[in-house]
Design a protein around this motif. Structure first.
Motif, PDB file in Angstrom:
ATOM      1  N   GLU A  83     -11.258  -0.264   9.731  1.00 48.18           N
ATOM      2  CA  GLU A  83     -11.262   0.931  10.603  1.00 48.18           C
ATOM      3  C   GLU A  83     -12.664   1.152  11.177  1.00 48.18           C
ATOM      4  O   GLU A  83     -12.818   1.462  12.355  1.00 48.18           O
ATOM      5  CB  GLU A  83     -10.780   2.151   9.800  1.00 48.18           C
ATOM      6  N   SER A  96      -2.601   9.812   9.430  1.00 42.33           N
ATOM      7  CA  SER A  96      -3.222   8.529   9.119  1.00 42.33           C
ATOM      8  C   SER A  96      -2.281   7.338   9.213  1.00 42.33           C
ATOM      9  O   SER A  96      -2.195   6.512   8.308  1.00 42.33           O
ATOM     10  CB  SER A  96      -3.886   8.586   7.734  1.00 42.33           C
ATOM     11  N   SER A 114      -2.994   5.053  11.076  1.00 40.44           N
ATOM     12  CA  SER A 114      -3.921   3.910  11.183  1.00 40.44           C
ATOM     13  C   SER A 114      -4.218   3.324   9.802  1.00 40.44           C
ATOM     14  O   SER A 114      -4.157   2.113   9.614  1.00 40.44           O
ATOM     15  CB  SER A 114      -5.208   4.313  11.903  1.00 40.44           C
TER      16      SER A 114
HETATM   17 MG    MG Z   1      -6.352   7.405  11.791  1.00 43.76          MG
END
Ligand code: MG
Ligand code: ADP
Length: 400
Positions: free
Chosen positions: A176, A142, A144
């Motif tokens: 996201e 993760s 992001s």
């Molecule tokens: Mg991600």
């Protein structure tokens, strides 16, 4: 291959900060005024349960996205210029109105968070920033969410304000959803915001209630092994699993699999599509395993926690069908090493079809285990794994 004993990760954040600030000075000719960090995460157990309103047991890891920043040139409209040291790319975004979603690029994650702040009515002044990270990009840990949460933490610093932590995580989740087109649950952003040293987070994805589970024993460490494969089918398969879970819940007469029980499932097994039945069985049993594992870890009953991790892997492989040969190979190697060699349990973590395996291991045995995994995995697949040990880490925070 990077393999760090548990104790040697602490200086990593300091080094990442130092590098980010040095790059900031080089790029913008001024020392950074602000510096923030937000961690990646790993999920110990509770896979594909988040979008079924179930339970997950993640922790923040000792790998961080760091952003160093300072005031930008006063101009009209005010703008942010942001550079990624890791990608060696920069972009500029005007701050007078919320950016709109476009083609997904690394800038999307930052633009999404900036949009979230502007949508709240905040006025952002011009700023420059440099992003530098020790969370592997696209490795299922993760990066992001860490990038989004670091951006939100930076904007809090610039505005000298702080959002309610849940609101901050939800703003990042929205970024996201809207800007990266990833319909993720709340686990990643919550983990990056709420992470604490020596604590796992038992998160109820329905109520968003977060129960801290102490993970204090220095004798046990989390070892993450990246298979370094990512099979292409992930996107479509993820959407398919979500649909299959919804269909299974419907077949059981419930809005969500969270409201179904093993008894209901057994009673409906004849009428149900065989695939839907197995998908539901994974989610139901995984929720149970997650609650049991949280309890086992609280009691420092590592063998029980480890067994639950192996069972989770088998269920993901056979019932949910999201594993792959490389992940199965890594878990098999861990199982062969066994408790005698210091491994309590292992399982694939993340969406599947590649990415990482997470395992619970004896801290003293980390080096030996890493060596064995490296040798056997490379011999069997021709691929080199990347390995690192971590303890549950602190969530997003201000460094400067
Ligand atoms: Mg991600
Ligand atoms: P994961 O979250 O599992 O690491 P994702 O595909 O969801 O994988 O997110 C990875 C993406 O996030 C990268 O392709 C990039 O666009 C962005 N990203 C993450 N870290 C950085 C970074 N340090 N610099 C620039 N972009 C980053």
């Amino acid at each position: 291959m990077a393999s760090n004993p548990a104790s040697s990760n602490a200086p990593l954040l300091a080094a990442t900060q130092q590098q980010a600030e040095r790059h900031y000075l080089q790029a913008f000719g001024q020392p950074a005024q602000w510096c923030v960090a937000a961690p990646g995460r790993v999920n110990l157990i509770g896979e594909h349960t988040d979008y079924n309103d179930g339970f997950v047991l993640p922790m923040a890891i000792e790998r961080y996205v760091v952003i160093a920043a300072g005031p930008g040139k006063v101009g009209h409209p005010p703008a942010a210029t942001i550079r990624s040291v890791d990608l060696q790319e920069s972009f500029t975004v005007p701050l007078n109105q919320p950016p709109q979603p476009g083609n997904v690029a690394w800038s999307s994650y930052l633009a999404g968070v900036i949009a979230g702040f502007l949508d709240r009515g905040e006025a952002l002044p011009a700023f420059n920033a440099v992003v530098h990270s020790s969370v592997p990009l696209g490795g299922g840990l993760s990066s992001s969410a860490a990038l989004e949460v670091a951006t939100a933490t930076l904007l809090e610093s610039i505005l000298a304000t702080s959002l309610d932590p849940s609101a901050k995580a939800l703003l990042c989740q929205q970024a996201e959803h809207r800007f990266a087109n990833v319909p993720c649950g709340i686990m990643d952003q919550f983990s990056s915001v709420f992470g604490q040293a020596d604590v796992l987070m038992l998160l109820d994805c329905r109520s968003r209630h977060l129960q801290p589970i102490p993970f204090t024993s220095p004798a046990v460490t989390v070892l993450i092994v990246n298979s370094n494969v990512r099979h292409e089918l992930t996107g479509g398969e993820y959407a398919a699993r979500r649909r299959q879970c919804e269909a299974a819940a419907q077949a059981l007469g419930s809005a969500s699999l969270r409201d179904t029980t093993a008894t209901m499932l057994a009673a409906s097994s004849r009428q149900m599509d065989e695939v839907a039945y197995r998908r539901a069985r994974h989610v139901l049993t995984e929720n149970e395993r997650t609650l049991q594992a949280a309890e086992a870890i609280r009691m420092q009953d590592w063998p029980t926690a480890g067994k639950l991790m192996y069972a989770s892997h088998a269920s993901l492989r056979d019932d949910f069908e999201v594993s792959c040969d490389e992940l199965d190979c890594l878990v098999a190697i861990a199982e062969q090493i066994g408790i005698a060699g210091g491994v309590f349990g292992a399982r694939m973590t993340g969406g599947g079809f590649g990415g990482c395996v997470v395992s619970l291991v004896n801290t003293d045995a980390v080096a030996a285990i890493t060596e064995t995994i490296y040798t056997h995995y490379t011999a069997q697949t021709g691929i080199e794994p990347t390995t690192f040990a971590t303890r549950p880490a602190r969530g997003s925070h201000v460094l400067r």
